[in-house]
Motif scaffolding. Structure first.
Motif, mmCIF file in Angstrom:
data_model
loop_
_atom_site.group_PDB
_atom_site.id
_atom_site.type_symbol
_atom_site.label_atom_id
_atom_site.label_comp_id
_atom_site.label_asym_id
_atom_site.label_seq_id
_atom_site.Cartn_x
_atom_site.Cartn_y
_atom_site.Cartn_z
ATOM 1 N N THR A 314 -25.196 50.569 -7.236
ATOM 2 C CA THR A 314 -24.377 49.807 -8.185
ATOM 3 C C THR A 314 -23.082 49.308 -7.561
ATOM 4 O OG1 THR A 314 -23.407 51.889 -8.993
ATOM 5 C CG2 THR A 314 -25.312 51.018 -10.187
ATOM 6 N N THR A 315 -22.545 50.045 -6.609
ATOM 7 C CA THR A 315 -21.290 49.620 -5.974
ATOM 8 C C THR A 315 -21.492 48.327 -5.204
ATOM 9 O OG1 THR A 315 -20.652 51.947 -5.740
ATOM 10 C CG2 THR A 315 -19.430 50.333 -4.454
ATOM 11 N N ALA A 316 -22.570 48.252 -4.434
ATOM 12 C CA ALA A 316 -22.864 47.032 -3.675
ATOM 13 C C ALA A 316 -23.206 45.880 -4.604
ATOM 14 C CB ALA A 316 -24.011 47.287 -2.694
ATOM 15 N N ILE A 317 -23.975 46.161 -5.650
ATOM 16 C CA ILE A 317 -24.341 45.115 -6.610
ATOM 17 C C ILE A 317 -23.094 44.571 -7.290
ATOM 18 C CG2 ILE A 317 -25.579 44.663 -8.766
ATOM 19 C CD1 ILE A 317 -27.596 46.796 -7.889
ATOM 20 N N MET A 318 -22.197 45.468 -7.661
ATOM 21 C CA MET A 318 -20.964 45.069 -8.335
ATOM 22 C C MET A 318 -20.100 44.193 -7.426
ATOM 23 S SD MET A 318 -18.580 47.745 -10.345
ATOM 24 C CE MET A 318 -17.142 47.244 -11.271
ATOM 25 N N GLY A 319 -19.980 44.591 -6.150
ATOM 26 C CA GLY A 319 -19.174 43.814 -5.214
ATOM 27 C C GLY A 319 -19.780 42.458 -4.929
ATOM 28 N N GLY A 320 -21.100 42.425 -4.712
ATOM 29 C CA GLY A 320 -21.760 41.150 -4.442
ATOM 30 C C GLY A 320 -21.709 40.211 -5.634
ATOM 31 N N THR A 321 -21.930 40.767 -6.826
ATOM 32 C CA THR A 321 -21.858 39.948 -8.040
ATOM 33 C C THR A 321 -20.460 39.383 -8.245
ATOM 34 O OG1 THR A 321 -23.571 41.327 -9.054
ATOM 35 C CG2 THR A 321 -22.271 39.938 -10.518
ATOM 36 N N LEU A 322 -19.470 40.196 -7.948
ATOM 37 C CA LEU A 322 -18.087 39.746 -8.100
ATOM 38 C C LEU A 322 -17.772 38.606 -7.141
ATOM 39 C CD1 LEU A 322 -15.311 40.167 -9.418
ATOM 40 C CD2 LEU A 322 -14.811 41.834 -7.624
ATOM 41 N N ILE A 323 -18.226 38.711 -5.895
ATOM 42 C CA ILE A 323 -17.961 37.663 -4.908
ATOM 43 C C ILE A 323 -18.630 36.357 -5.318
ATOM 44 C CG2 ILE A 323 -18.413 36.941 -2.541
ATOM 45 C CD1 ILE A 323 -16.129 38.901 -2.814
ATOM 46 N N ILE A 324 -19.884 36.438 -5.746
ATOM 47 C CA ILE A 324 -20.587 35.231 -6.178
ATOM 48 C C ILE A 324 -19.912 34.634 -7.408
ATOM 49 C CG2 ILE A 324 -22.754 34.366 -7.109
ATOM 50 C CD1 ILE A 324 -24.214 36.328 -5.351
ATOM 51 N N GLY A 325 -19.515 35.498 -8.341
ATOM 52 C CA GLY A 325 -18.809 35.001 -9.526
ATOM 53 C C GLY A 325 -17.492 34.343 -9.175
ATOM 54 N N LEU A 326 -16.770 34.917 -8.213
ATOM 55 C CA LEU A 326 -15.510 34.315 -7.765
ATOM 56 C C LEU A 326 -15.747 32.928 -7.183
ATOM 57 C CD1 LEU A 326 -13.711 37.356 -6.071
ATOM 58 C CD2 LEU A 326 -13.011 36.184 -8.163
ATOM 59 N N CYS A 327 -16.799 32.805 -6.379
ATOM 60 C CA CYS A 327 -17.124 31.499 -5.798
ATOM 61 C C CYS A 327 -17.439 30.489 -6.898
ATOM 62 C CB CYS A 327 -18.309 31.620 -4.851
ATOM 63 S SG CYS A 327 -17.959 32.535 -3.339
ATOM 64 N N PHE A 328 -18.220 30.913 -7.888
ATOM 65 C CA PHE A 328 -18.586 30.022 -8.988
ATOM 66 C C PHE A 328 -17.343 29.555 -9.748
ATOM 67 C CE2 PHE A 328 -19.794 29.124 -13.348
ATOM 68 C CZ PHE A 328 -20.922 28.345 -13.195
ATOM 69 N N VAL A 329 -16.486 30.504 -10.103
ATOM 70 C CA VAL A 329 -15.274 30.171 -10.852
ATOM 71 C C VAL A 329 -14.349 29.299 -10.023
ATOM 72 C CG1 VAL A 329 -13.196 31.142 -11.898
ATOM 73 C CG2 VAL A 329 -15.405 32.217 -12.313
#
Length: 347
Positions: A314-329
């Motif tokens: 979950t830690t890796a998933i959370m970090g990766g999801t956050l990075i992709i979300g940051l790029c999208f935003v």
């Protein structure tokens, strides 16, 4: 009102637009953090068990839980989470044993390289095909291009990727196969920037550069084709909507050719639409490259998240999801700001 007096008002309007965009960006990022943290907190995977294992004693379990801060109230956990993010800490991935930030810095450039090259090709051809469809609307050329773009939106990306590998790599051997580099170059090129094309050029190894380029051909073609499909259709639609307006009729009355009208008059007036389409395609590539990276064994963030998902990390998933979300935003908000600053109709 003379020009000297209007300039301060224009500058003030542009600054207000920029400030509004920045405020929207900050609020959106905050919302993204809340959603990401909430989804992680609601996950059925126990991060403590991921570390201590199923056979650990209750004392060990409670000790690790306390060290991770998971025994605190949820709002305190969120506060510590944001505090750690501001310090550049995303936690440690249980699937790799490495800090998540280090993993993302090693994998994200591969996805960024793949998506950027694919966007340049897909956007260029998509806009060109869209203009041609609008110019020759109702002709066989329009029909053929629309069929091709419809297939690009309908065919499963993983299936087409496997077909490309089967034909051009396994059978014809025209291109390199999965991965970013052949094994002979994989451990001899120093990853200075993380971008294979740039690193091979910096190393001065021409053979390695062309090998990296050969590995890019199939995954880039696949992603570019899917981006081209949506960009072509939306460009065609936007151009046709503009073709009935008065300024186009006036340009025709002056004897200007149709293609010149489209490229020099219509395209500048739909630049906002085009920029939005391209930005959405780019973020879609960064988000949706999971299947492409899996099929082509591309060591990017999509494949990293897939591995973390199967491992329950979950830690890796959370970090990766956050990075992709940051790029999208970030990409979408910057695009919105640029559109507002460059289009006087929106001021």
């Amino acid at each position: 009102m003379n020009t000297a007096m209007t300039l301060p008002f224009r500058l003030k309007g542009q600054l207000m637009t920029f400030a509004q965009g920045i405020l929207t960006l900050v609020l959106t990022l905050l919302g993204l953090l809340v959603i990401t943290f909430t989804l992680s907190a609601l996950s059925p995977v126990d991060p403590v068990l991921q570390i201590v294992g199923d056979h650990a004693s209750i004392e060990t379990y409670n000790q690790v839980k306390h060290e991770l801060g998971l025994d605190l109230p949820i709002y305190m956990q969120f506060f510590h989470y944001v505090e750690a993010l501001l310090q550049g800490h995303l936690g440690t991935a249980t699937s790799t044993g490495q800090p998540v930030l280090d993993d993302l810095l090693a994998t994200f450039p591969a996805t960024l390289e793949l998506a950027t090259v694919a966007l340049l090709i897909g956007a260029s051809l998509g806009i060109l095909f869209g203009v041609l469809c609008a110019r020759f609307v109702g002709t066989p050329l329009d029909f053929i291009l629309r069929i091709l773009t419809l297939l690009g939106s309908s065919v499963p990306i993983f299936w087409l990727g496997l077909i490309l590998l089967l034909i051009f790599y396994a059978t014809l051997q025209w291109t390199a196969g999965p991965g970013r580099l052949d094994d002979i170059y994989q451990f001899t090129i120093e990853p200075i920037t993380g971008f294979a094309l740039i690193d091979t050029l910096l190393a001065g190894d021409k053979d390695a550069f062309f090998n990296a380029l050969s590995h890019l051909i199939l995954p880039v073609s696949l992603l570019a084709y899917f981006a081209l499909a949506s960009i072509t259709r939306l460009t065609r639609s936007a151009c046709l909507n503009e073709m009935n307006k008065e300024y186009v009729t006036l340009a025709r009355a002056k004897g200007i050719g149709e293609l010149r009208i489209l490229f020099y008059h219509v395209l500048p007036n739909i630049r906002g639409v085009l920029m939005t389409i391209i930005a959405l395609s780019y973020t879609g590539m960064l988000e949706g490259a999971v299947l492409t990276e899996t099929v082509f064994s591309w060591p990017g963030i999509g494949r990293y998240l897939t591995t973390a998902l199967f491992a329950g990390d979950t830690t890796a998933i959370m970090g990766g999801t956050l990075i992709i979300g940051l790029c999208f935003v970030f990409i979408n908000n910057i695009t919105d700001i640029v559109i507002r600053l460059t289009d006087p109709r929106l001021r």
